[in-house]
Design an enzyme around this catalytic site. Sequence first.
Site, PDB file in Angstrom:
ATOM      1  N   GLU A 154       0.822  -1.234   0.000  1.00  0.00           N
ATOM      2  CA  GLU A 154       0.000   0.000   0.000  1.00  0.00           C
ATOM      3  C   GLU A 154       0.847   1.272   0.000  1.00  0.00           C
ATOM      4  OE1 GLU A 154      -3.073  -0.195   3.051  1.00  0.00           O
ATOM      5  OE2 GLU A 154      -4.126  -1.760   1.945  1.00  0.00           O
TER       6      GLU A 154
ATOM      7  N   GLU B  39      -5.559  -8.295  -0.564  1.00  0.00           N
ATOM      8  CA  GLU B  39      -6.276  -7.983   0.675  1.00  0.00           C
ATOM      9  C   GLU B  39      -7.737  -7.759   0.319  1.00  0.00           C
ATOM     10  OE1 GLU B  39      -4.796  -5.159   3.553  1.00  0.00           O
ATOM     11  OE2 GLU B  39      -2.713  -5.570   2.976  1.00  0.00           O
TER      12      GLU B  39
HETATM   13  O1  AHR Z   1      -5.149  -6.022   6.733  1.00  0.00           O
HETATM   14  C1  AHR Z   1      -5.054  -4.920   7.600  1.00  0.00           C
HETATM   15  C2  AHR Z   1      -4.333  -3.743   6.980  1.00  0.00           C
HETATM   16  O2  AHR Z   1      -5.123  -3.220   5.959  1.00  0.00           O
HETATM   17  C3  AHR Z   1      -3.011  -4.031   6.318  1.00  0.00           C
HETATM   18  O3  AHR Z   1      -1.945  -3.976   7.202  1.00  0.00           O
HETATM   19  C4  AHR Z   1      -2.891  -2.925   5.311  1.00  0.00           C
HETATM   20  O4  AHR Z   1      -2.162  -3.311   4.195  1.00  0.00           O
HETATM   21  C5  AHR Z   1      -4.333  -2.555   4.990  1.00  0.00           C
HETATM   22  O5  AHR Z   1      -4.543  -1.208   5.067  1.00  0.00           O
END
Ligand code: AHR
Length: 502
Positions: A173, A292
């Site tokens: 990210e 994610e």
């Molecule tokens: O999955 C939780 C968090 O969400 C992770 O650390 C991050 O990559 C995202 O913002």
Amino acid sequence: MKKATMTLDRAYTIGSIDPRIYGSFIEHLGRAVYGGIYEPGHPTADKNGFRRDVVDLVKKLDVPVTRYPGGNFVSGFDWEDSIGPRDQRRHRLDLAWYTTETNEVGMHEFIDWCKQANTEPMYAINLGTRGVDAARNIVEYANHKGGSYWSDLRIKNGAKDPFGIKLWCLGNEMDGPWQISHRTAYEYGRVANEAGKVMKWVDPSIELVACGSSSSQMPTFGDWELTMLNECYDHVDYVSLHRYYGNPTNDTRGFLARSMDMDEFIKTVVSICDAVGGKKHSKKKLGLSFDEWNVWYHSREQDEEIIKRSRWDRALPLLEDIYNFEDALLVGSMLITFLRNADRVKIACMAQLVNVIAPIMTRNGGGAWAQTIFWPLMHASKYGRGTALRAIVDTPTYDCEDYEGVPELDTTATLADDGSVTIFAVNRSLDEPMQLSVDLRDFPGLKSVSHELLHHDDVKAINDEQNPDNVTPTPGQGGKLDGGRLEITIPALSWNVIRLTK
Ligand code: AHR
């Protein structure tokens, strides 16, 4: 009763399903590692401190790939802290989650856990506070056979054979201002290109995931992908997508429609990848790594309190969303969305695996149980392998605040190597069952029909340690297969797995 139809034909396919779309994620965050996969002294712990009850549940999910060690955590992580004698490892402040990281579980321990859990590691490198030098060293440490400084150190630390980590994420990210050492798209594209280039020089067999946007809601979404891919297209294999949904206004119909946003997000990223590839006259097509995804909103307020109260404690109980039945339905639709985009989505990691926005929950010193969202993931991972079929579906639709024409019945189908067909379906209607008629005439020889159903009368029903089977799959009513046509009733608000075998 409302009616829907589905036509399947073996000639209409989307593509072969990469099993890695049923991947997951473990971050050094909250109780994912400490109290999740690892708890020495727990009655089920093995000699390395890993909880066997958790491994059993992970194996039940059949998780082909597990992303590690972060997440936001990775952007401040020095991987060298996580190797060597455990009692000499540094304790560090983790600025991503305001926790103290003891490094008790590090690279070697994680690789051992992966072997036990039947999963492949997907390792994220730090492109926040670190860069090209650390990137080439970690690949040498993990994947080079020996005879060099870093590979010999791995051997000295007890691992004679290389770890052979195939899949690597180039940071996490990096478009997000919350990220430790956030970068502009151009800065990120440059460092991802140079890091990726030398990582592949060390081990040409690896695959690399570049950071796409951390959500389709980011103001930089689109521009970020265009700019960074312009810099690193030639050295990367996948672009990442991240997306979480919530239902803070308690609008179930609108919430269940969110997978439409996910579909749009995927299609937009595919277009951008192909536009950059086209501009570069490249023969290469990039894959998508949706590394994610999940529902995440239940724990947000509580987390602020925990951090205020216990800043810098070890393994704070953060992001412990307790999932309800409607969350499981949206997770089902998100999995259906991956299958419908199986030609380009090659990796997807539910975030995360244990305790932290997870399908598996544990109590320190106590039990481990499956949350509601465990079930659709398990079903898809178990039965959604082989080829994704291009199902032609005709269903009634509804409108909600953010979307028009939301299919009441969200459904798709897969064809397994043994010739069996599996239909996955979510009925989004709050109160009306759907009569589904499926044309299967192109699949002669299918004889038996089995039907697994996830339904609860209360959309807010949850599982917990006392009542772990409150929301659990039960046999559905089944359907009638006659002359290549299946007739089946899909109950209101339900996740369904209909299997047709020879
Ligand atoms: O999955 C939780 C968090 O969400 C992770 O650390 C991050 O990559 C995202 O913002």
